[in-house]
Design a protein around this motif. Structure first.
Motif, PDB file in Angstrom:
ATOM      1  N   TYR A   1      21.083  29.363  34.747  1.00 32.55           N
ATOM      2  CA  TYR A   1      21.756  29.682  35.925  1.00 32.55           C
ATOM      3  C   TYR A   1      20.628  30.528  36.698  1.00 32.55           C
ATOM      4  O   TYR A   1      20.672  30.243  38.081  1.00 32.55           O
ATOM      5  CB  TYR A   1      23.061  30.625  35.491  1.00 32.55           C
TER       6      TYR A   1
ATOM      7  N   TYR B   1      21.478  26.720  44.937  1.00 36.67           N
ATOM      8  CA  TYR B   1      20.036  27.027  45.084  1.00 36.67           C
ATOM      9  C   TYR B   1      19.877  26.536  46.619  1.00 36.67           C
ATOM     10  O   TYR B   1      20.233  25.524  47.070  1.00 36.67           O
ATOM     11  CB  TYR B   1      19.031  26.261  44.098  1.00 36.67           C
TER      12      TYR B   1
ATOM     13  N   THR C   1      15.808  22.904  37.843  1.00 35.93           N
ATOM     14  CA  THR C   1      15.650  23.654  36.581  1.00 35.93           C
ATOM     15  C   THR C   1      17.258  23.294  35.730  1.00 35.93           C
ATOM     16  O   THR C   1      17.516  23.381  34.833  1.00 35.93           O
ATOM     17  CB  THR C   1      15.329  25.088  36.582  1.00 35.93           C
ATOM     18  N   ALA C   2      18.100  23.057  36.716  1.00 38.24           N
ATOM     19  CA  ALA C   2      19.347  23.006  36.343  1.00 38.24           C
ATOM     20  C   ALA C   2      19.407  21.805  35.470  1.00 38.24           C
ATOM     21  O   ALA C   2      20.308  21.370  34.336  1.00 38.24           O
ATOM     22  CB  ALA C   2      20.479  22.603  37.545  1.00 38.24           C
TER      23      ALA C   2
ATOM     24  N   TYR D   1      17.856  28.117  38.139  1.00 26.76           N
ATOM     25  CA  TYR D   1      18.699  27.053  39.226  1.00 26.76           C
ATOM     26  C   TYR D   1      18.120  27.839  40.466  1.00 26.76           C
ATOM     27  O   TYR D   1      17.847  27.149  41.413  1.00 26.76           O
ATOM     28  CB  TYR D   1      19.910  26.994  38.748  1.00 26.76           C
TER      29      TYR D   1
ATOM     30  N   GLY E   1      15.914  24.223  42.081  1.00 30.30           N
ATOM     31  CA  GLY E   1      16.991  23.193  41.544  1.00 30.30           C
ATOM     32  C   GLY E   1      16.831  22.334  40.538  1.00 30.30           C
ATOM     33  O   GLY E   1      17.761  22.118  39.875  1.00 30.30           O
TER      34      GLY E   1
END
Length: 649
Positions: free
Chosen positions: A267, A144, A276-277, A270, A274
């Motif tokens: 995926y 990301y 959200t990962a 992300y 970032g």
């Protein structure tokens, strides 16, 4: 297709196509969101394939697919379409999901977004949305990165951002992102508890609690990829959470499909933001843990424990994030990350030194509800599996902030000053209503427990809504509501509007003299931030979050300039050393006090007007002429000086 030349035609088509498809064929909202938002994300992936299409070609393909969806929804079996319009079963989803999401989006979009220097929203729009990104952004297939992800290219495609700042376009983008994340949140809330009122509570808690420090999510967060990433992950996680409602183990195949959907969506998400990962990972941990409680299994327990142990071991072998050391230069009042030593080992933990963030009361409320739900779990008559998973999220976030080795996940993999964002992965705006509903079901006999729940939720909303000041200092009871209600006209002196008129002249100079490319522009940081990415010169000073106040700007972004003003020779040497080809000065600085800065303590309230005291403002036309600069423009309160001749390259 001449209609598609309209800048908002792609937006209307991209929103209408999945909605019509879902409504027409009775598809659940989570599938509509996965199709709609996921297709934007898939475009970035498609453009990365060897020999794949360019971003512009890929978005052209998306137009074709959206048109096919619309045609299919309107033409195929029209009688069934009329039946859908008369379907009474649509009432509850409309009231609990679509209406609150749409109402909040329309209200916030109509009101407008605040773009105030040096806020994140200002930078996001000025940097990323002021030009066409489809031909310039190159996506990274694995990592990301803010300047290079599908959210920014999707925004460019959907809204056709022009070369000039237009806050109303940014307001529409923020409204769209608000709509998407609330649609995903409210549909999940409805699936978990079936209550219309709790869908509205979900939207309210999100509006009041989401964001960073005192900043409303709408002003600070909604112009980056966080919200669309959250929407995609929440939609994709819905099937996995629903499986926890099954009375028995649903089988490896169904669990595998739901997990795969979440991983693929995670995926893509992300690459929108970032954080959200971590949301994807925490949802997987929470659902796996809940499944082991609901359906005990020694083999699955062994596999899960081994996987967690290997992950922690691998993380322990990684070095600490290099930016951790930079926190020792921060004033204690601004530090998010702290450390301590135990048995010779160094450990880090997270918590802001000053309680000025409205996420604190919502996170503490989520922790409180989680504690009660987990304490009462064994005595539950009909244990709600998804609620157990949501109840595990807040304690998991606390572990990732505080517990050695577990918080390696945070302090080794993301920038430490982003650690606060993990609070969003607790999904407090969804988990609090879900846990309150579950406790109400648990205590459905008797009025007193329900009255306690209602009073607790009302108190939480009051804390988030009513701004209080204790002894004149920001505190945990400082609300985002004043920020949400700040008039746009109030921030006009700090939103770029007063600097924008000079951009055309700067571009003309760049077009006329190609030698200017690669040089630098001397101005105050506010001017530099507005014009920095939209003309050919790099600003000497712009938005440096560690050097914003006038004294630190002077020493950090103009080192040596004040001393060089003592003689023409020294000034010329300083300008030559910094490769300055253009100087932009303001005639006057209007007094300006930021209400948002005053409430949040995030920057000094008079920051923009304080730049009047910078040494560069002592430069006059005569002094600049003596060192080889001439006045080429004087308009809208701004003076532009050009080196003559331009510095050789």
């Amino acid at each position: 297709m001449p209609a598609l030349t309209d800048p908002f035609a792609p937006l209307l088509l991209a929103v209408a196509a999945p909605l019509l498809w879902g409504w027409r064929w009775r598809r659940p909202t989570w599938q509509v969101l996965v199709l709609g938002v996921g297709s934007w994300a898939a475009i970035g992936w498609l453009s990365l394939l060897p020999g794949g299409p360019s971003l512009r070609q890929a978005y052209g393909l998306l137009v074709v697919l959206d048109l096919l969806l619309v045609v299919a929804a309107l033409v195929v079996r029209p009688r069934r379409w009329r039946e859908r319009l008369l379907d009474r079963a649509l009432g509850r989803p409309l009231l609990a999901v679509l209406v609150p999401a749409l109402l909040c989006a329309v209200a916030l979009g109509w009101r407008g977004v605040i773009l105030e220097f040096p806020s994140d929203g200002f930078v996001y729009y000025a940097t990323y949305f002021a030009s066409d990104l489809l031909d310039t952004v190159r996506l990274d297939p694995l990592r990301y990165g803010s300047p290079a992800n599908w959210f920014f290219t999707a925004a460019s495609y959907l809204f056709g951002f022009p070369e000039a700042l237009e806050p109303w376009r940014a307001s529409l983008l923020a409204a769209l992102n608000t709509f998407l994340v609330l649609l995903a949140s409210c549909q999940l809330s409805l699936r978990l508890n079936g209550r219309v009122a709790l869908g509205w509570l979900t939207a309210l808690l999100f509006l009041l609690g989401m964001g960073h420090q005192n900043f409303s999510f709408f002003h600070q967060i909604a112009l980056n990829g966080t919200l669309v990433g959250l929407a995609l992950v929440l939609a994709a996680a819905t099937p996995l959470l629903e499986l926890l409602q099954a009375p028995a183990w649903p089988g490896a195949r169904r669990v595998g499909r739901a997990t795969a959907l979440l991983l693929v969506a995670g995926y893509f998400a992300y690459h929108a933001h970032g954080v959200t990962a971590f949301l994807t990972l925490n949802l997987l941990i929470a659902t796996a843990s809940a499944s082991l409680v609901l359906w005990p299994s020694r083999p699955r327990l062994v596999v899960s424990a081994a996987g967690a142990g290997l992950l922690l071991l691998a993380l322990n072998r990684r070095p600490w994030h290099p930016k951790l050391e930079s926190f020792y230069a921060w004033p204690e009042a601004m530090r998010f990350v702290h450390d301590y030593r135990f048995e010779g080992h160094r450990f880090f933990y997270f918590w802001p030194s000053l309680p000025v963030a409205t996420w604190e009361p919502v996170f503490l409320a989520a922790l409180g509800f989680s504690g009660v739900c987990l304490w009462l779990w064994r005595s539950w008559r009909q244990p709600p599996g998804p609620v157990l998973a949501l109840a595990l999220l807040a304690p998991l976030v606390l572990l990732e902030w505080w517990v050695p080795f577990v918080n390696d996940l945070v302090f080794k993999l993301i920038e430490p000053d982003s650690a606060y964002r993990l609070v969003w992965t607790s999904l407090f705006w969804i988990s609090i209503p879900a846990m309150a509903w579950a406790l109400d079901q648990r205590w459905r006999v008797g009025r007193r427990p329900r009255a306690v729940l209602v009073a607790t939720l009302a108190g939480l909303v009051a804390v988030l809504s009513i701004p209080l000041e204790l002894r004149g200092r920001p505190n945990v009871l400082v609300s985002k509501v004043p920020h949400l209600l700040t008039p746009l006209e109030e921030v006009r002196q700090a939103d770029g509007a007063t600097i924008e008129p000079i951009l055309g002249s700067l571009r003309e100079l760049c077009d006329r003299d190609p030698l200017l490319k690669g040089g630098t522009l001397l101005s105050d940081p506010y001017v530099g931030a507005v014009v920095g990415t939209r003309q050919c010169l790099a600003p000497v000073a712009a938005r440096d979050i560690t050097k914003l106040a006038a004294p630190t700007v002077e020493s950090g972004q103009y080192p040596g300039l004040r001393r060089a003003l003592g003689s023409p020779a020294a000034l010329k040497a300083w300008l030559d050393g910094h490769r300055v080809d253009l100087v932009v000065l303001r005639d006057a600085y209007v007094p300006y006090e930021s209400r948002i800065a005053r409430a949040s303590n995030h920057w000094q309230p008079d920051l923009v007007s304080s730049y009047a005291g910078l040494s560069l403002n002592t430069l006059t036309t005569a002094r600049l002429q003596r060192v080889g600069f001439r006045l080429v423009r004087h308009e809208k309160g701004l003076r532009v000086y050009l080196r003559t001749p331009a510095a050789p390259r």
